[in-house]
Design a protein around this motif. Structure first.
Motif, PDB file in Angstrom:
ATOM      1  N   TYR A  74      -6.811   4.102  13.098  1.00 54.92           N
ATOM      2  CA  TYR A  74      -5.917   4.873  13.970  1.00 54.92           C
ATOM      3  C   TYR A  74      -6.646   6.024  14.654  1.00 54.92           C
ATOM      4  N   HIS A 102       0.876  -1.174   0.000  1.00 58.48           N
ATOM      5  CA  HIS A 102       0.000   0.000   0.000  1.00 58.48           C
ATOM      6  C   HIS A 102       0.908   1.217   0.000  1.00 58.48           C
ATOM      7  N   TYR A 154      -1.876  -1.666  14.400  1.00 56.20           N
ATOM      8  CA  TYR A 154      -3.018  -0.769  14.574  1.00 56.20           C
ATOM      9  C   TYR A 154      -3.411  -0.536  16.032  1.00 56.20           C
ATOM     10  N   ASN A 188       2.119  -4.294   7.595  1.00 50.44           N
ATOM     11  CA  ASN A 188       1.559  -4.806   8.847  1.00 50.44           C
ATOM     12  C   ASN A 188       2.624  -5.500   9.695  1.00 50.44           C
ATOM     13  N   ALA A 205      -8.292  -3.945   7.474  1.00 53.07           N
ATOM     14  CA  ALA A 205      -7.664  -2.939   6.606  1.00 53.07           C
ATOM     15  C   ALA A 205      -7.296  -3.554   5.257  1.00 53.07           C
ATOM     16  N   HIS A 228      -7.352   2.374   7.154  1.00 53.93           N
ATOM     17  CA  HIS A 228      -6.117   2.602   7.932  1.00 53.93           C
ATOM     18  C   HIS A 228      -6.292   3.830   8.819  1.00 53.93           C
ATOM     19  N   ASP A 229      -6.717   4.938   8.207  1.00 55.50           N
ATOM     20  CA  ASP A 229      -6.872   6.187   8.947  1.00 55.50           C
ATOM     21  C   ASP A 229      -7.971   6.076   9.999  1.00 55.50           C
ATOM     22  N   ALA A 237      -5.637  -5.366  11.212  1.00 55.43           N
ATOM     23  CA  ALA A 237      -4.833  -5.533   9.994  1.00 55.43           C
ATOM     24  C   ALA A 237      -5.634  -6.266   8.928  1.00 55.43           C
ATOM     25  N   TRP A 272      -6.525   2.926   2.583  1.00 53.04           N
ATOM     26  CA  TRP A 272      -6.061   4.096   3.325  1.00 53.04           C
ATOM     27  C   TRP A 272      -7.164   4.703   4.172  1.00 53.04           C
ATOM     28  N   PHE A 292       2.905   1.437   3.954  1.00 51.75           N
ATOM     29  CA  PHE A 292       2.543   0.857   5.247  1.00 51.75           C
ATOM     30  C   PHE A 292       2.545  -0.656   5.127  1.00 51.75           C
TER      31      PHE A 292
END
Length: 172
Positions: A94, A13, A31, A60, A77, A90-91, A74, A87, A58
């Motif tokens: 987080y 990614h 994560y 894992n 995602a 992912h965002d 993970a 993405w 990114f």
């Protein structure tokens, strides 16, 4: 100094163009790791502010012995990536890490309007687990022993001190 053992490839990614960027930043992240959560907005700001000068990858590195939901996050995602939303997921993970649970991950799938049946199917095929395991093994081979671990232009970055300035110094 450790070097990145697994070259960046089409299964990664990537934000930006690693062929033209001055800095190729690879993160091995978890994560559920609080240090990764701290680094997340710093990396995001760095990538946004320096645009074409940066390519961000990114990978894992779920620390399943200490983080109960790291593998689930993970997996979700990666499955989201199959629907073009890696993405975004992912965002979202987080940004909501303090609420991380299987229920929260289902809410993220809903919020991103992903096909839940496809997510479940993708998770059960094994390709996603293989991708995560390959990321993890590549990290181990590259000298990763904690998260976040960063590589800058294929060299392990030992000078990351948890500040935004440490990222900016990479360009000087």
């Amino acid at each position: 100094m450790s070097t990145l053992r697994i070259p960046i490839g089409d299964k990664d990614h990537i934000q930006g163009n690693p062929d033209t960027a001055k800095i190729v930043l690879v993160e091995y992240g978890d994560y559920q790791c609080p240090h990764c959560k701290h680094a997340f907005p710093l990396v995001k700001k760095f990538v946004e502010e320096y645009g074409d000068d940066i390519a961000f990858v990114f990978r894992n590195f779920p620390l399943t012995d200490s983080h109960e939901f790291a593998m689930s996050a993970a997996t979700i995602a990666e499955a989201s990536g199959n629907q073009g939303k890696f993405w975004e997921m992912h965002d979202l993970i987080y940004e909501n890490q303090d609420q991380l649970s299987n229920e929260m991950l289902k809410e993220c799938v809903k919020n991103l309007q992903l096909d839940f049946n496809k997510i479940e199917n993708d998770i059960n095929t094994g390709d996603i687990q293989d991708k995560i395991e390959n990321d993890f093994e590549g990290g181990v081979r590259s000298g990763v022993n904690g998260t976040p671990s960063f590589f800058v232009n294929n060299q392990k970055w030992e000078d990351y001190d948890g500040t935004y300035d440490s990222f900016v110094e990479l360009l000087s």
